[in-house]
Design a protein around this motif. Structure first.
Motif, PDB file in Angstrom:
ATOM      1  N   THR A   1      16.496 -48.641  17.424  1.00  0.00           N
ATOM      2  CA  THR A   1      15.948 -49.661  17.294  1.00  0.00           C
ATOM      3  C   THR A   1      16.901 -50.963  17.402  1.00  0.00           C
ATOM      4  O   THR A   1      16.272 -51.965  17.494  1.00  0.00           O
ATOM      5  N   GLY A   2      18.205 -50.623  17.406  1.00  0.00           N
ATOM      6  CA  GLY A   2      19.045 -52.058  17.504  1.00  0.00           C
ATOM      7  C   GLY A   2      19.216 -52.743  16.184  1.00  0.00           C
ATOM      8  O   GLY A   2      19.897 -53.654  15.982  1.00  0.00           O
ATOM      9  N   LEU A   3      18.568 -52.262  15.037  1.00  0.00           N
ATOM     10  CA  LEU A   3      18.770 -52.700  13.542  1.00  0.00           C
ATOM     11  C   LEU A   3      19.705 -52.130  12.935  1.00  0.00           C
ATOM     12  O   LEU A   3      19.876 -50.857  12.795  1.00  0.00           O
ATOM     13  N   TYR A   4      20.409 -52.951  12.013  1.00  0.00           N
ATOM     14  CA  TYR A   4      21.305 -52.628  11.127  1.00  0.00           C
ATOM     15  C   TYR A   4      20.565 -52.375   9.826  1.00  0.00           C
ATOM     16  O   TYR A   4      20.100 -53.423   9.346  1.00  0.00           O
ATOM     17  N   VAL A   5      20.489 -51.280   9.131  1.00  0.00           N
ATOM     18  CA  VAL A   5      19.719 -50.935   7.980  1.00  0.00           C
ATOM     19  C   VAL A   5      20.703 -50.546   6.784  1.00  0.00           C
ATOM     20  O   VAL A   5      21.815 -50.028   7.298  1.00  0.00           O
ATOM     21  N   VAL A   6      20.209 -50.642   5.579  1.00  0.00           N
ATOM     22  CA  VAL A   6      20.768 -50.028   4.360  1.00  0.00           C
ATOM     23  C   VAL A   6      19.676 -49.006   3.871  1.00  0.00           C
ATOM     24  O   VAL A   6      18.597 -49.747   3.466  1.00  0.00           O
ATOM     25  N   PRO A   7      20.159 -47.924   3.516  1.00  0.00           N
ATOM     26  CA  PRO A   7      18.990 -47.106   3.029  1.00  0.00           C
ATOM     27  C   PRO A   7      18.850 -47.513   1.406  1.00  0.00           C
ATOM     28  O   PRO A   7      19.905 -47.658   0.923  1.00  0.00           O
ATOM     29  N   LYS A   8      17.626 -47.962   1.009  1.00  0.00           N
ATOM     30  CA  LYS A   8      17.032 -48.523  -0.560  1.00  0.00           C
ATOM     31  C   LYS A   8      16.955 -47.367  -1.178  1.00  0.00           C
ATOM     32  O   LYS A   8      17.255 -47.355  -2.462  1.00  0.00           O
ATOM     33  N   ARG A   9      16.241 -46.284  -0.668  1.00  0.00           N
ATOM     34  CA  ARG A   9      16.137 -45.132  -1.664  1.00  0.00           C
ATOM     35  C   ARG A   9      15.721 -44.090  -0.857  1.00  0.00           C
ATOM     36  O   ARG A   9      14.794 -44.317   0.110  1.00  0.00           O
TER      37      ARG A   9
ATOM     38  N   PHE B   1      14.836 -35.815   5.522  1.00  0.00           N
ATOM     39  CA  PHE B   1      15.162 -36.866   4.260  1.00  0.00           C
ATOM     40  C   PHE B   1      14.536 -37.907   4.843  1.00  0.00           C
ATOM     41  O   PHE B   1      14.961 -38.655   5.702  1.00  0.00           O
ATOM     42  N   MET B   2      13.645 -38.522   4.025  1.00  0.00           N
ATOM     43  CA  MET B   2      12.983 -39.945   4.506  1.00  0.00           C
ATOM     44  C   MET B   2      13.278 -40.866   3.528  1.00  0.00           C
ATOM     45  O   MET B   2      13.306 -40.688   2.267  1.00  0.00           O
ATOM     46  N   PHE B   3      14.056 -41.958   3.984  1.00  0.00           N
ATOM     47  CA  PHE B   3      14.496 -43.138   3.237  1.00  0.00           C
ATOM     48  C   PHE B   3      13.784 -44.287   3.742  1.00  0.00           C
ATOM     49  O   PHE B   3      13.136 -44.658   4.694  1.00  0.00           O
ATOM     50  N   GLU B   4      13.569 -45.124   2.610  1.00  0.00           N
ATOM     51  CA  GLU B   4      13.146 -46.567   2.786  1.00  0.00           C
ATOM     52  C   GLU B   4      14.385 -47.496   3.056  1.00  0.00           C
ATOM     53  O   GLU B   4      15.471 -47.178   2.254  1.00  0.00           O
ATOM     54  N   CYS B   5      14.142 -48.192   4.086  1.00  0.00           N
ATOM     55  CA  CYS B   5      15.680 -48.756   4.591  1.00  0.00           C
ATOM     56  C   CYS B   5      15.256 -50.464   4.515  1.00  0.00           C
ATOM     57  O   CYS B   5      14.115 -50.896   4.748  1.00  0.00           O
ATOM     58  N   ASP B   6      16.408 -51.085   4.128  1.00  0.00           N
ATOM     59  CA  ASP B   6      16.284 -52.498   4.304  1.00  0.00           C
ATOM     60  C   ASP B   6      17.151 -53.151   5.703  1.00  0.00           C
ATOM     61  O   ASP B   6      18.201 -52.637   5.828  1.00  0.00           O
ATOM     62  N   ILE B   7      16.527 -53.931   6.258  1.00  0.00           N
ATOM     63  CA  ILE B   7      17.097 -54.636   7.623  1.00  0.00           C
ATOM     64  C   ILE B   7      18.243 -55.624   6.917  1.00  0.00           C
ATOM     65  O   ILE B   7      18.144 -56.429   6.199  1.00  0.00           O
ATOM     66  N   GLN B   8      19.407 -55.307   7.668  1.00  0.00           N
ATOM     67  CA  GLN B   8      20.521 -56.066   7.271  1.00  0.00           C
ATOM     68  C   GLN B   8      20.898 -56.944   8.521  1.00  0.00           C
ATOM     69  O   GLN B   8      21.545 -58.049   8.491  1.00  0.00           O
ATOM     70  N   GLY B   9      20.704 -56.744   9.430  1.00  0.00           N
ATOM     71  CA  GLY B   9      20.759 -57.595  10.704  1.00  0.00           C
ATOM     72  C   GLY B   9      20.491 -56.606  12.107  1.00  0.00           C
ATOM     73  O   GLY B   9      19.643 -55.677  11.965  1.00  0.00           O
ATOM     74  N   GLY B  10      20.977 -57.241  13.013  1.00  0.00           N
ATOM     75  CA  GLY B  10      20.633 -56.505  14.389  1.00  0.00           C
ATOM     76  C   GLY B  10      19.434 -57.124  14.981  1.00  0.00           C
ATOM     77  O   GLY B  10      18.958 -58.213  14.611  1.00  0.00           O
ATOM     78  N   GLU B  11      19.184 -56.675  16.287  1.00  0.00           N
ATOM     79  CA  GLU B  11      17.907 -57.192  17.239  1.00  0.00           C
ATOM     80  C   GLU B  11      17.087 -56.107  17.392  1.00  0.00           C
ATOM     81  O   GLU B  11      17.631 -55.026  17.851  1.00  0.00           O
ATOM     82  N   LEU B  12      15.732 -56.203  17.286  1.00  0.00           N
ATOM     83  CA  LEU B  12      14.662 -55.276  17.756  1.00  0.00           C
ATOM     84  C   LEU B  12      14.838 -54.728  19.332  1.00  0.00           C
ATOM     85  O   LEU B  12      14.285 -55.363  20.053  1.00  0.00           O
ATOM     86  N   CYS B  13      15.944 -53.764  19.603  1.00  0.00           N
ATOM     87  CA  CYS B  13      16.162 -53.462  20.912  1.00  0.00           C
ATOM     88  C   CYS B  13      16.817 -52.379  20.932  1.00  0.00           C
ATOM     89  O   CYS B  13      17.871 -52.242  20.562  1.00  0.00           O
TER      90      CYS B  13
END
Length: 168
Positions: free
Chosen positions: A71-79, A104-116
Motif C-alpha cells: 500500500t505504501g503506508l506505514y502502519v503500527v499494529p494496534k491490536r 494473524f489479523m491485526f487492526e492497524c493505525d496509519i502513521q504515514g506514507g502515501e497510498l501507492c
C-alpha cells in the motif's frame, strides 16, 4: 515483493502441493471508518493487505512490512483482532500453488506514507464501507469488519470439537 527466497526454494521442492503458510492481514481504516482493500488485477478477488510471515519475522513485524509493500503506508499494529486457519482458509493461486493459511489479523493505525503500492502485486487499492464490501478471496466473518472497539480476540471455535475429544 512477490515470493520470498524461502518460499521459492520450498516450491522448488514441493511444486504446487498444499503447504501451510503463516500469514498476516491488516485492517486499515480511513477517518470515515472504511476499510482498505487490495485488488491484484489478475482475476483474484479483493483482499486485505496481507502476506506471508518470513523466517525470523514476528507477526507484528510482518504486517508492518506487508502493508508497506502493498500500500505504501506505514502502519503500527494496534491490536490482534483474530486468528484464522484450517481447511476453510485453503487457497489456490492462479498459478496452481495451494496453501492453507494460518492468519494473524491485526487492526492497524496509519502513521504515514502515501497510498501507492511499492511492489508489483497490487493493481488497485480502495476503501470500502464495512457494510458494502466486495466478496473477499478468503471467508472472513462479516462481523470482524464492524468490530471497532472490542478488545475481544476472535478465533475459530466449534463446540463439537470438544465433544469429539471427550469421546475419544
Amino acid at each position: 515483493m512477490g515470493m520470498s527466497n524461502f518460499y521459492q526454494e520450498l516450491r522448488e521442492k514441493v511444486g504446487s502441493e498444499l503447504i501451510f503458510m503463516p500469514c498476516v492481514a491488516g485492517i486499515i481504516r480511513n477517518k470515515q471508518g472504511e476499510i482498505l482493500l487490495q485488488n491484484k488485477g489478475n482475476g483474484e478477488k479483493w483482499s486485505l493487505p496481507a502476506g506471508a510471515i518470513e523466517i525470523g519475522e514476528a507477526p507484528a513485524q510482518a504486517v508492518v512490512r506487508e502493508v508497506w509493500e502493498e500500500t505504501g503506508l506505514y502502519v503500527v499494529p494496534k491490536r490482534l483482532m483474530a486468528i484464522f486457519g484450517g481447511d476453510k482458509f485453503r487457497y489456490e493461486y492462479p498459478n496452481g500453488h495451494k496453501v492453507e493459511y494460518n492468519i494473524f489479523m491485526f487492526e492497524c493505525d496509519i502513521q504515514g506514507g502515501e497510498l501507492c503500492p511499492i511492489d508489483t502485486e497490487t493493481n488497485k487499492l480502495q476503501y470500502f464501507n464495512p457494510d458494502n464490501m466486495p466478496e473477499l478471496a478468503l471467508p472472513y466473518p462479516k462481523h470482524i469488519f464492524t468490530q471497532t472497539d472490542s478488545n475481544e480476540l476472535y478465533f475459530q471455535w466449534n463446540k463439537t470439537w470438544l465433544n469429539e475429544l471427550s469421546n475419544n
